[in-house]
Design a protein around this motif. Structure first.
Motif, PDB file in Angstrom:
ATOM      1  N   TRP A  44      16.427  69.467 -63.346  1.00 16.16           N
ATOM      2  CA  TRP A  44      17.735  69.560 -63.976  1.00 16.16           C
ATOM      3  C   TRP A  44      17.726  70.709 -64.973  1.00 16.16           C
ATOM      4  CZ3 TRP A  44      20.337  64.876 -66.912  1.00 16.16           C
ATOM      5  CH2 TRP A  44      21.671  65.176 -67.154  1.00 16.16           C
ATOM      6  N   ALA A  45      18.376  71.795 -64.628  1.00 15.03           N
ATOM      7  CA  ALA A  45      18.402  72.988 -65.473  1.00 15.03           C
ATOM      8  C   ALA A  45      19.252  72.748 -66.717  1.00 15.03           C
ATOM      9  CB  ALA A  45      18.965  74.175 -64.684  1.00 15.03           C
ATOM     10  N   GLU A  46      18.922  73.440 -67.786  1.00 22.74           N
ATOM     11  CA  GLU A  46      19.646  73.300 -69.056  1.00 22.74           C
ATOM     12  C   GLU A  46      21.126  73.627 -68.921  1.00 22.74           C
ATOM     13  OE1 GLU A  46      18.876  72.204 -72.171  1.00 22.74           O
ATOM     14  OE2 GLU A  46      17.038  71.473 -71.260  1.00 22.74           O
ATOM     15  N   ASP A  47      21.459  74.588 -68.065  1.00 29.13           N
ATOM     16  CA  ASP A  47      22.860  74.991 -67.917  1.00 29.13           C
ATOM     17  C   ASP A  47      23.592  74.221 -66.813  1.00 29.13           C
ATOM     18  OD1 ASP A  47      21.409  76.172 -65.889  1.00 29.13           O
ATOM     19  OD2 ASP A  47      22.626  77.994 -65.851  1.00 29.13           O
ATOM     20  N   GLU A  48      22.918  73.255 -66.192  1.00 28.23           N
ATOM     21  CA  GLU A  48      23.529  72.447 -65.131  1.00 28.23           C
ATOM     22  C   GLU A  48      24.199  71.221 -65.749  1.00 28.23           C
ATOM     23  OE1 GLU A  48      22.199  70.804 -60.762  1.00 28.23           O
ATOM     24  OE2 GLU A  48      20.699  70.826 -62.353  1.00 28.23           O
ATOM     25  N   SER A  49      25.446  70.972 -65.375  1.00 26.84           N
ATOM     26  CA  SER A  49      26.183  69.840 -65.938  1.00 26.84           C
ATOM     27  C   SER A  49      25.778  68.536 -65.251  1.00 26.84           C
ATOM     28  CB  SER A  49      27.683  70.060 -65.769  1.00 26.84           C
ATOM     29  OG  SER A  49      28.051  69.954 -64.407  1.00 26.84           O
ATOM     30  N   LYS A  50      26.201  67.427 -65.848  1.00 25.78           N
ATOM     31  CA  LYS A  50      25.940  66.113 -65.242  1.00 25.78           C
ATOM     32  C   LYS A  50      26.608  66.034 -63.874  1.00 25.78           C
ATOM     33  CE  LYS A  50      27.720  63.894 -68.560  1.00 25.78           C
ATOM     34  NZ  LYS A  50      28.295  62.906 -69.440  1.00 25.78           N
ATOM     35  N   ARG A  51      27.821  66.554 -63.764  1.00 32.05           N
ATOM     36  CA  ARG A  51      28.543  66.538 -62.486  1.00 32.05           C
ATOM     37  C   ARG A  51      27.779  67.328 -61.416  1.00 32.05           C
ATOM     38  NH1 ARG A  51      33.388  64.966 -61.250  1.00 32.05           N
ATOM     39  NH2 ARG A  51      34.082  64.925 -63.407  1.00 32.05           N
ATOM     40  N   GLN A  52      27.256  68.476 -61.792  1.00 37.20           N
ATOM     41  CA  GLN A  52      26.494  69.281 -60.845  1.00 37.20           C
ATOM     42  C   GLN A  52      25.226  68.558 -60.404  1.00 37.20           C
ATOM     43  OE1 GLN A  52      26.233  72.703 -63.396  1.00 37.20           O
ATOM     44  NE2 GLN A  52      27.681  73.867 -62.138  1.00 37.20           N
ATOM     45  N   LEU A  53      24.570  67.895 -61.346  1.00 36.58           N
ATOM     46  CA  LEU A  53      23.384  67.118 -60.996  1.00 36.58           C
ATOM     47  C   LEU A  53      23.748  66.013 -60.003  1.00 36.58           C
ATOM     48  CD1 LEU A  53      20.304  66.538 -61.645  1.00 36.58           C
ATOM     49  CD2 LEU A  53      21.212  64.721 -63.074  1.00 36.58           C
ATOM     50  N   LEU A  54      24.829  65.305 -60.273  1.00 36.49           N
ATOM     51  CA  LEU A  54      25.254  64.243 -59.357  1.00 36.49           C
ATOM     52  C   LEU A  54      25.640  64.801 -57.994  1.00 36.49           C
ATOM     53  CD1 LEU A  54      27.313  61.761 -61.540  1.00 36.49           C
ATOM     54  CD2 LEU A  54      25.137  61.369 -60.416  1.00 36.49           C
ATOM     55  N   ASP A  55      26.211  65.997 -57.971  1.00 42.38           N
ATOM     56  CA  ASP A  55      26.552  66.626 -56.692  1.00 42.38           C
ATOM     57  C   ASP A  55      25.312  66.923 -55.857  1.00 42.38           C
ATOM     58  OD1 ASP A  55      29.256  66.512 -57.210  1.00 42.38           O
ATOM     59  OD2 ASP A  55      29.418  68.609 -57.864  1.00 42.38           O
ATOM     60  N   ARG A  56      24.169  67.104 -56.514  1.00 43.51           N
ATOM     61  CA  ARG A  56      22.896  67.264 -55.787  1.00 43.51           C
ATOM     62  C   ARG A  56      22.255  65.921 -55.488  1.00 43.51           C
ATOM     63  NH1 ARG A  56      18.494  69.334 -57.902  1.00 43.51           N
ATOM     64  NH2 ARG A  56      19.041  69.091 -60.094  1.00 43.51           N
ATOM     65  N   LEU A  57      22.409  64.968 -56.420  1.00 39.76           N
ATOM     66  CA  LEU A  57      21.737  63.680 -56.308  1.00 39.76           C
ATOM     67  C   LEU A  57      22.348  62.767 -55.245  1.00 39.76           C
ATOM     68  CD1 LEU A  57      19.671  61.611 -57.375  1.00 39.76           C
ATOM     69  CD2 LEU A  57      21.388  60.943 -59.073  1.00 39.76           C
ATOM     70  N   ILE A  58      23.651  62.652 -55.223  1.00 34.51           N
ATOM     71  CA  ILE A  58      24.314  61.707 -54.314  1.00 34.51           C
ATOM     72  C   ILE A  58      23.952  61.972 -52.847  1.00 34.51           C
ATOM     73  CG2 ILE A  58      26.544  60.855 -53.490  1.00 34.51           C
ATOM     74  CD1 ILE A  58      25.854  59.836 -56.310  1.00 34.51           C
ATOM     75  N   PRO A  59      24.049  63.211 -52.344  1.00 29.25           N
ATOM     76  CA  PRO A  59      23.644  63.436 -50.947  1.00 29.25           C
ATOM     77  C   PRO A  59      22.177  63.100 -50.684  1.00 29.25           C
ATOM     78  CG  PRO A  59      24.948  65.275 -51.723  1.00 29.25           C
ATOM     79  CD  PRO A  59      24.646  64.407 -52.924  1.00 29.25           C
ATOM     80  N   ALA A  60      21.312  63.373 -51.664  1.00 27.15           N
ATOM     81  CA  ALA A  60      19.893  63.036 -51.503  1.00 27.15           C
ATOM     82  C   ALA A  60      19.710  61.528 -51.412  1.00 27.15           C
ATOM     83  CB  ALA A  60      19.077  63.608 -52.661  1.00 27.15           C
ATOM     84  N   LEU A  61      20.459  60.777 -52.221  1.00 28.53           N
ATOM     85  CA  LEU A  61      20.382  59.317 -52.173  1.00 28.53           C
ATOM     86  C   LEU A  61      20.934  58.777 -50.859  1.00 28.53           C
ATOM     87  CD1 LEU A  61      21.442  58.321 -55.790  1.00 28.53           C
ATOM     88  CD2 LEU A  61      19.160  58.213 -54.788  1.00 28.53           C
ATOM     89  N   GLU A  62      21.989  59.382 -50.363  1.00 32.76           N
ATOM     90  CA  GLU A  62      22.576  58.933 -49.090  1.00 32.76           C
ATOM     91  C   GLU A  62      21.610  59.131 -47.923  1.00 32.76           C
ATOM     92  OE1 GLU A  62      27.344  59.310 -49.453  1.00 32.76           O
ATOM     93  OE2 GLU A  62      26.258  61.204 -49.394  1.00 32.76           O
ATOM     94  N   ARG A  63      20.782  60.165 -47.993  1.00 31.52           N
ATOM     95  CA  ARG A  63      19.814  60.422 -46.917  1.00 31.52           C
ATOM     96  C   ARG A  63      18.601  59.513 -47.005  1.00 31.52           C
ATOM     97  NH1 ARG A  63      21.087  65.701 -48.405  1.00 31.52           N
ATOM     98  NH2 ARG A  63      19.169  65.869 -49.612  1.00 31.52           N
ATOM     99  N   ALA A  64      18.275  59.081 -48.203  1.00 32.21           N
ATOM    100  CA  ALA A  64      17.062  58.273 -48.410  1.00 32.21           C
ATOM    101  C   ALA A  64      17.292  56.809 -48.071  1.00 32.21           C
ATOM    102  CB  ALA A  64      16.601  58.396 -49.852  1.00 32.21           C
ATOM    103  N   GLU A  65      16.265  56.184 -47.545  1.00 30.25           N
ATOM    104  CA  GLU A  65      16.330  54.762 -47.212  1.00 30.25           C
ATOM    105  C   GLU A  65      16.571  53.910 -48.458  1.00 30.25           C
ATOM    106  OE1 GLU A  65      16.719  51.908 -44.504  1.00 30.25           O
ATOM    107  OE2 GLU A  65      16.149  53.950 -43.948  1.00 30.25           O
ATOM    108  N   ARG A  66      15.923  54.287 -49.573  1.00 31.07           N
ATOM    109  CA  ARG A  66      16.086  53.541 -50.831  1.00 31.07           C
ATOM    110  C   ARG A  66      17.371  53.874 -51.562  1.00 31.07           C
ATOM    111  NH1 ARG A  66      10.964  54.366 -54.516  1.00 31.07           N
ATOM    112  NH2 ARG A  66      12.758  54.926 -55.729  1.00 31.07           N
ATOM    113  N   GLY A  67      18.079  54.895 -51.129  1.00 35.16           N
ATOM    114  CA  GLY A  67      19.253  55.380 -51.829  1.00 35.16           C
ATOM    115  C   GLY A  67      20.367  54.376 -51.999  1.00 35.16           C
ATOM    116  N   THR A  68      20.540  53.519 -51.022  1.00 35.03           N
ATOM    117  CA  THR A  68      21.626  52.538 -51.127  1.00 35.03           C
ATOM    118  C   THR A  68      21.274  51.490 -52.145  1.00 35.03           C
ATOM    119  OG1 THR A  68      20.701  51.313 -49.270  1.00 35.03           O
ATOM    120  CG2 THR A  68      22.462  52.865 -48.792  1.00 35.03           C
TER     121      THR A  68
END
Length: 68
Positions: A44-68
């Motif tokens: 998580w970069a210093e200049d990255e917002s919470k929304r931007q982090l979630l935009d990266r996190l949500i797709p990763a969680l959707e792909r992962a078995e544990r994500g749900t």
């Protein structure tokens, strides 16, 4: 294969996270406590917002078995 969550549910969760945790440190702590990998949070970069982090996190969680 991971269970596919309805898109409106994912959007509601994302919106709730953004509104509930205003401070970056509290937001990071809640993600860590809910199983998000420390390696992901370290990216998580210093200049990255919470929304931007979630935009990266949500797709990763959707792909992962544990994500749900």
């Amino acid at each position: 294969m991971a269970e596919k969550l309805p898109s409106h549910f994912v959007e509601l969760v994302q919106d709730a996270l953004l509104k509930s945790y205003w401070r970056r440190k509290a937001f990071r702590n809640v993600l860590r406590r809910n199983g998000v990998a420390e390696a992901f949070l370290d990216g998580w970069a210093e200049d990255e917002s919470k929304r931007q982090l979630l935009d990266r996190l949500i797709p990763a969680l959707e792909r992962a078995e544990r994500g749900t």
